[in-house]
Design an enzyme around this catalytic site. Structure first.
Site, PDB file in Angstrom:
ATOM      1  N   CYS A 105      45.431  48.519  47.598  1.00  0.00           N
ATOM      2  CA  CYS A 105      44.667  47.365  47.132  1.00  0.00           C
ATOM      3  C   CYS A 105      43.222  47.727  46.764  1.00  0.00           C
ATOM      4  O   CYS A 105      43.015  48.394  45.761  1.00  0.00           O
ATOM      5  CB  CYS A 105      44.748  46.249  48.168  1.00  0.00           C
ATOM      6  N   ARG A 139      44.284  33.747  43.642  1.00  0.00           N
ATOM      7  CA  ARG A 139      44.602  35.005  44.308  1.00  0.00           C
ATOM      8  C   ARG A 139      46.118  35.154  44.328  1.00  0.00           C
ATOM      9  O   ARG A 139      46.863  34.171  44.382  1.00  0.00           O
ATOM     10  CB  ARG A 139      44.078  34.999  45.754  1.00  0.00           C
ATOM     11  N   HIS A 200      50.274  45.852  51.172  1.00  0.00           N
ATOM     12  CA  HIS A 200      49.915  45.987  52.584  1.00  0.00           C
ATOM     13  C   HIS A 200      51.213  45.793  53.364  1.00  0.00           C
ATOM     14  O   HIS A 200      52.294  45.767  52.793  1.00  0.00           O
ATOM     15  CB  HIS A 200      48.934  44.876  52.972  1.00  0.00           C
TER      16      HIS A 200
HETATM   17  N1  GLN Z   1      38.804  42.695  46.921  1.00  0.00           N
HETATM   18  C1  GLN Z   1      39.973  43.067  46.262  1.00  0.00           C
HETATM   19  C2  GLN Z   1      40.755  41.914  45.642  1.00  0.00           C
HETATM   20  O1  GLN Z   1      40.743  40.802  46.154  1.00  0.00           O
HETATM   21  C3  GLN Z   1      40.829  43.861  47.239  1.00  0.00           C
HETATM   22  C4  GLN Z   1      41.482  43.057  48.310  1.00  0.00           C
HETATM   23  C5  GLN Z   1      42.340  43.871  49.229  1.00  0.00           C
HETATM   24  O2  GLN Z   1      42.094  45.059  49.433  1.00  0.00           O
HETATM   25  N2  GLN Z   1      43.310  43.230  49.862  1.00  0.00           N
HETATM   26  O3  GLN Z   1      41.371  42.131  44.612  1.00  0.00           O
END
Ligand code: GLN
Length: 254
Positions: A105, A139, A200
């Site tokens: 990520c 998101r 993840h």
């Molecule tokens: N900040 C980044 C995003 O939201 C990475 C988030 C993450 O590592 N889960 O895309």
């Protein structure tokens, strides 16, 4: 003499994993990936030293056989980027030389040339590979199923605003969830022995083919292809596969 020395060294079966910024970049169980790598090495009689890096000052990376960068919030990503800028040339060289790495990520997004955050601010990232990430709403959150030609079925969990666009090889095709963005149906990136992924979970315990790929490439890099072949004894993945299959069915039908 040299040959004898080589045999002796390789019989030690020791590898070094660099874990970058474990204090800043560790979301949704990312550290579990390290545990998985250490265990799968140990079960094969290999000692995997984990070197936790919190500052890059004076770092040569000479003895690095594998590396890991987890995910982080935009703020932590920015702090870690400042540190990684200092060694980006060396890191790029290692990647080009075939050192395997797993980046998740935020850690994956670092590899590209920039990250445009939700407010339109441009964060210059490492520029090791030519790609960009743009954060947008909504998101992308939820469980992910991937069909991968190289690794088989992969499961994981994503939570990111960033959409990553590139033309490198990917880990595979998205069956459920989003992956790199919300259009391409592709997840992750594969370049030499480097993996970038939004997954993840952590990804490795439930997807041991990926863990073994990283270990095998690390052995190959340090000790050669014959050692990689000899040391990578088959492990019993029954529980790991059962766990993955059960999640796959649940998420697919959910
Ligand atoms: N900040 C980044 C995003 O939201 C990475 C988030 C993450 O590592 N889960 O895309």
């Amino acid at each position: 003499m040299e040959a004898a020395l080589k045999t002796k060294t390789s019989s030690l079966k020791v590898l070094n994993l660099y874990h970058f910024f474990p204090d800043k970049l560790n979301l949704y169980g990312d550290r579990g990936n390290i545990i998985s790598l250490v265990k799968r090495c140990e079960w094969r009689g290999i000692k995997l030293n984990v070197i936790e890096v919190s500052t890059t000052d004076g770092l040569t990376l000479d003895d690095m056989d594998m590396f890991f960068i987890g995910g982080g919030s935009d703020r932590e990503q920015s702090l870690a980027t400042d540190e990684l800028q200092k060694i980006k040339g060396k890191l790029k060289q290692k990647i080009e030389n075939g050192v395997p790495g797993l980046t998740i990520c935020g850690g994956y997004q670092f590899l590209g040339k920039d990250y445009i955050d939700a407010n339109g601010n441009r964060l210059e990232t490492l520029g090791i590979l030519d790609f960009s990430t743009v954060a947008k709403q909504p998101r992308l959150i939820g469980n992910v199923l991937i069909k991968s030609e190289k690794f088989g079925d992969i499961i994981g969990f994503e939570n990111h605003g960033g959409r990553t666009y590139h033309s490198f090889d990917t880990l595979g095709k998205v069956e459920k969830g989003n992956g790199n963005d919300d259009e391409s149906n592709q997840e992750g990136l594969l370049y030499r022995n480097l993996i970038g992924t939004y997954l993840h979970g952590p990804i490795l315990p439930k997807n041991p083919t990926i863990a073994d790929f990283l270990i095998e490439k690390a052995i190959e890099h340090r000790f050669g292809a014959q050692s990689a072949h000899d040391w990578m004894t088959a492990l019993d993945n029954k529980l790991e596969n059962q766990a993955r299959n059960s999640v796959w069915q649940r998420v697919k039908n959910g």
